[in-house]
Motif scaffolding. Sequence first.
Motif, PDB file in Angstrom:
ATOM      1  N   THR A   2     -20.234 -45.185 -11.164  1.00 55.63           N
ATOM      2  CA  THR A   2     -20.097 -43.760 -11.446  1.00 55.63           C
ATOM      3  C   THR A   2     -20.400 -43.508 -12.912  1.00 55.63           C
ATOM      4  O   THR A   2     -19.866 -44.182 -13.786  1.00 55.63           O
ATOM      5  CB  THR A   2     -18.683 -43.265 -11.116  1.00 55.63           C
ATOM      6  N   VAL A   3     -21.267 -42.533 -13.143  1.00 60.05           N
ATOM      7  CA  VAL A   3     -21.641 -42.125 -14.499  1.00 60.05           C
ATOM      8  C   VAL A   3     -21.154 -40.698 -14.696  1.00 60.05           C
ATOM      9  O   VAL A   3     -21.310 -39.859 -13.803  1.00 60.05           O
ATOM     10  CB  VAL A   3     -23.178 -42.196 -14.686  1.00 60.05           C
ATOM     11  N   ALA A   4     -20.557 -40.446 -15.850  1.00 59.34           N
ATOM     12  CA  ALA A   4     -20.116 -39.090 -16.186  1.00 59.34           C
ATOM     13  C   ALA A   4     -20.954 -38.583 -17.344  1.00 59.34           C
ATOM     14  O   ALA A   4     -21.110 -39.267 -18.353  1.00 59.34           O
ATOM     15  CB  ALA A   4     -18.643 -39.086 -16.561  1.00 59.34           C
ATOM     16  N   LEU A   5     -21.511 -37.397 -17.188  1.00 58.36           N
ATOM     17  CA  LEU A   5     -22.242 -36.745 -18.265  1.00 58.36           C
ATOM     18  C   LEU A   5     -21.357 -35.632 -18.808  1.00 58.36           C
ATOM     19  O   LEU A   5     -20.826 -34.819 -18.048  1.00 58.36           O
ATOM     20  CB  LEU A   5     -23.555 -36.140 -17.753  1.00 58.36           C
ATOM     21  N   MET A   6     -21.204 -35.623 -20.128  1.00 55.60           N
ATOM     22  CA  MET A   6     -20.400 -34.595 -20.775  1.00 55.60           C
ATOM     23  C   MET A   6     -21.315 -33.729 -21.633  1.00 55.60           C
ATOM     24  O   MET A   6     -22.160 -34.245 -22.358  1.00 55.60           O
ATOM     25  CB  MET A   6     -19.307 -35.230 -21.630  1.00 55.60           C
ATOM     26  N   TRP A   7     -21.112 -32.437 -21.544  1.00 55.64           N
ATOM     27  CA  TRP A   7     -21.894 -31.435 -22.269  1.00 55.64           C
ATOM     28  C   TRP A   7     -20.886 -30.514 -22.941  1.00 55.64           C
ATOM     29  O   TRP A   7     -20.009 -29.963 -22.268  1.00 55.64           O
ATOM     30  CB  TRP A   7     -22.748 -30.686 -21.259  1.00 55.64           C
ATOM     31  N   GLU A   8     -20.956 -30.368 -24.268  1.00 55.19           N
ATOM     32  CA  GLU A   8     -19.979 -29.550 -24.984  1.00 55.19           C
ATOM     33  C   GLU A   8     -20.689 -28.648 -25.976  1.00 55.19           C
ATOM     34  O   GLU A   8     -21.591 -29.077 -26.689  1.00 55.19           O
ATOM     35  CB  GLU A   8     -18.979 -30.450 -25.714  1.00 55.19           C
ATOM     36  N   ALA A   9     -20.294 -27.362 -25.986  1.00 58.27           N
ATOM     37  CA  ALA A   9     -20.900 -26.397 -26.898  1.00 58.27           C
ATOM     38  C   ALA A   9     -19.817 -25.480 -27.464  1.00 58.27           C
ATOM     39  O   ALA A   9     -18.766 -25.280 -26.841  1.00 58.27           O
ATOM     40  CB  ALA A   9     -21.950 -25.566 -26.169  1.00 58.27           C
ATOM     41  N   ARG A  10     -20.103 -24.933 -28.623  1.00 56.82           N
ATOM     42  CA  ARG A  10     -19.204 -23.959 -29.247  1.00 56.82           C
ATOM     43  C   ARG A  10     -19.946 -22.632 -29.335  1.00 56.82           C
ATOM     44  O   ARG A  10     -21.041 -22.543 -29.888  1.00 56.82           O
ATOM     45  CB  ARG A  10     -18.786 -24.422 -30.632  1.00 56.82           C
ATOM     46  N   GLU A  64     -29.992 -26.567 -23.245  1.00 62.27           N
ATOM     47  CA  GLU A  64     -29.436 -25.890 -24.419  1.00 62.27           C
ATOM     48  C   GLU A  64     -29.383 -24.394 -24.110  1.00 62.27           C
ATOM     49  O   GLU A  64     -30.336 -23.829 -23.587  1.00 62.27           O
ATOM     50  CB  GLU A  64     -30.346 -26.090 -25.640  1.00 62.27           C
ATOM     51  N   PRO A  65     -28.282 -23.737 -24.414  1.00 61.19           N
ATOM     52  CA  PRO A  65     -28.232 -22.282 -24.245  1.00 61.19           C
ATOM     53  C   PRO A  65     -29.098 -21.592 -25.304  1.00 61.19           C
ATOM     54  O   PRO A  65     -29.507 -22.222 -26.283  1.00 61.19           O
ATOM     55  CB  PRO A  65     -26.757 -21.935 -24.472  1.00 61.19           C
ATOM     56  N   ASP A  66     -29.334 -20.303 -25.148  1.00 58.70           N
ATOM     57  CA  ASP A  66     -30.054 -19.550 -26.175  1.00 58.70           C
ATOM     58  C   ASP A  66     -29.326 -19.689 -27.501  1.00 58.70           C
ATOM     59  O   ASP A  66     -28.092 -19.699 -27.550  1.00 58.70           O
ATOM     60  CB  ASP A  66     -30.143 -18.069 -25.783  1.00 58.70           C
ATOM     61  N   ARG A  67     -30.070 -19.761 -28.577  1.00 60.74           N
ATOM     62  CA  ARG A  67     -29.503 -20.015 -29.909  1.00 60.74           C
ATOM     63  C   ARG A  67     -28.460 -18.985 -30.328  1.00 60.74           C
ATOM     64  O   ARG A  67     -27.501 -19.324 -31.019  1.00 60.74           O
ATOM     65  CB  ARG A  67     -30.611 -20.104 -30.949  1.00 60.74           C
ATOM     66  N   GLU A  68     -28.622 -17.745 -29.924  1.00 57.48           N
ATOM     67  CA  GLU A  68     -27.655 -16.724 -30.338  1.00 57.48           C
ATOM     68  C   GLU A  68     -26.310 -16.859 -29.618  1.00 57.48           C
ATOM     69  O   GLU A  68     -25.325 -16.258 -30.011  1.00 57.48           O
ATOM     70  CB  GLU A  68     -28.215 -15.308 -30.153  1.00 57.48           C
ATOM     71  N   LEU A  69     -26.249 -17.692 -28.582  1.00 58.38           N
ATOM     72  CA  LEU A  69     -25.022 -17.888 -27.818  1.00 58.38           C
ATOM     73  C   LEU A  69     -24.130 -18.976 -28.410  1.00 58.38           C
ATOM     74  O   LEU A  69     -22.926 -18.989 -28.159  1.00 58.38           O
ATOM     75  CB  LEU A  69     -25.384 -18.229 -26.372  1.00 58.38           C
ATOM     76  N   VAL A  70     -24.698 -19.876 -29.203  1.00 60.02           N
ATOM     77  CA  VAL A  70     -23.938 -21.023 -29.723  1.00 60.02           C
ATOM     78  C   VAL A  70     -24.051 -21.125 -31.242  1.00 60.02           C
ATOM     79  O   VAL A  70     -24.985 -20.613 -31.848  1.00 60.02           O
ATOM     80  CB  VAL A  70     -24.403 -22.350 -29.078  1.00 60.02           C
ATOM     81  N   ARG A  72     -24.110 -24.162 -32.834  1.00 56.91           N
ATOM     82  CA  ARG A  72     -24.767 -25.419 -33.184  1.00 56.91           C
ATOM     83  C   ARG A  72     -25.399 -26.007 -31.933  1.00 56.91           C
ATOM     84  O   ARG A  72     -25.176 -25.508 -30.832  1.00 56.91           O
ATOM     85  CB  ARG A  72     -23.756 -26.408 -33.772  1.00 56.91           C
ATOM     86  N   ALA A  73     -26.125 -27.091 -32.108  1.00 59.57           N
ATOM     87  CA  ALA A  73     -26.711 -27.773 -30.958  1.00 59.57           C
ATOM     88  C   ALA A  73     -25.607 -28.321 -30.054  1.00 59.57           C
ATOM     89  O   ALA A  73     -24.505 -28.650 -30.519  1.00 59.57           O
ATOM     90  CB  ALA A  73     -27.612 -28.916 -31.421  1.00 59.57           C
ATOM     91  N   VAL A  74     -25.893 -28.412 -28.788  1.00 56.26           N
ATOM     92  CA  VAL A  74     -24.957 -28.949 -27.802  1.00 56.26           C
ATOM     93  C   VAL A  74     -24.717 -30.429 -28.087  1.00 56.26           C
ATOM     94  O   VAL A  74     -25.630 -31.152 -28.493  1.00 56.26           O
ATOM     95  CB  VAL A  74     -25.557 -28.774 -26.384  1.00 56.26           C
ATOM     96  N   HIS A  75     -23.482 -30.875 -27.886  1.00 56.97           N
ATOM     97  CA  HIS A  75     -23.159 -32.301 -27.963  1.00 56.97           C
ATOM     98  C   HIS A  75     -23.186 -32.857 -26.548  1.00 56.97           C
ATOM     99  O   HIS A  75     -22.675 -32.236 -25.623  1.00 56.97           O
ATOM    100  CB  HIS A  75     -21.779 -32.517 -28.573  1.00 56.97           C
TER     101      HIS A  75
END
Length: 85
Positions: A2-10, A64-70, A72-75
């Motif tokens: 099992t592999v888990a992918l994590m995506w985090e954005a601010r 990656e979301p639109d730049r105006e939504l975040v 910084r770059a997604v981790h």
Amino acid sequence: MTVALMWEARASEGRGADLLAWARAQELAREPLRREIFRAPQDRVLVITWWDAPYDAELPELPEPDRELVTRAVHRWRFESVTDD
């Protein structure tokens, strides 16, 4: 395995609900075994997907979301499950 992918954005100031809605609306090319979406203070959004695949498998990920939504770059991180032997 099992592999888990994590995506985090601010989110950008005041855009936390928009980022959460955006993450919920994203479709992947394939369905994971499981998908969970979390939120945290400072308008952070975390998405974890679980896959039955080798660690280095090519797997669909959220874009990656639109730049105006975040702010910084997604981790992104990739983990493999381990068991105690």
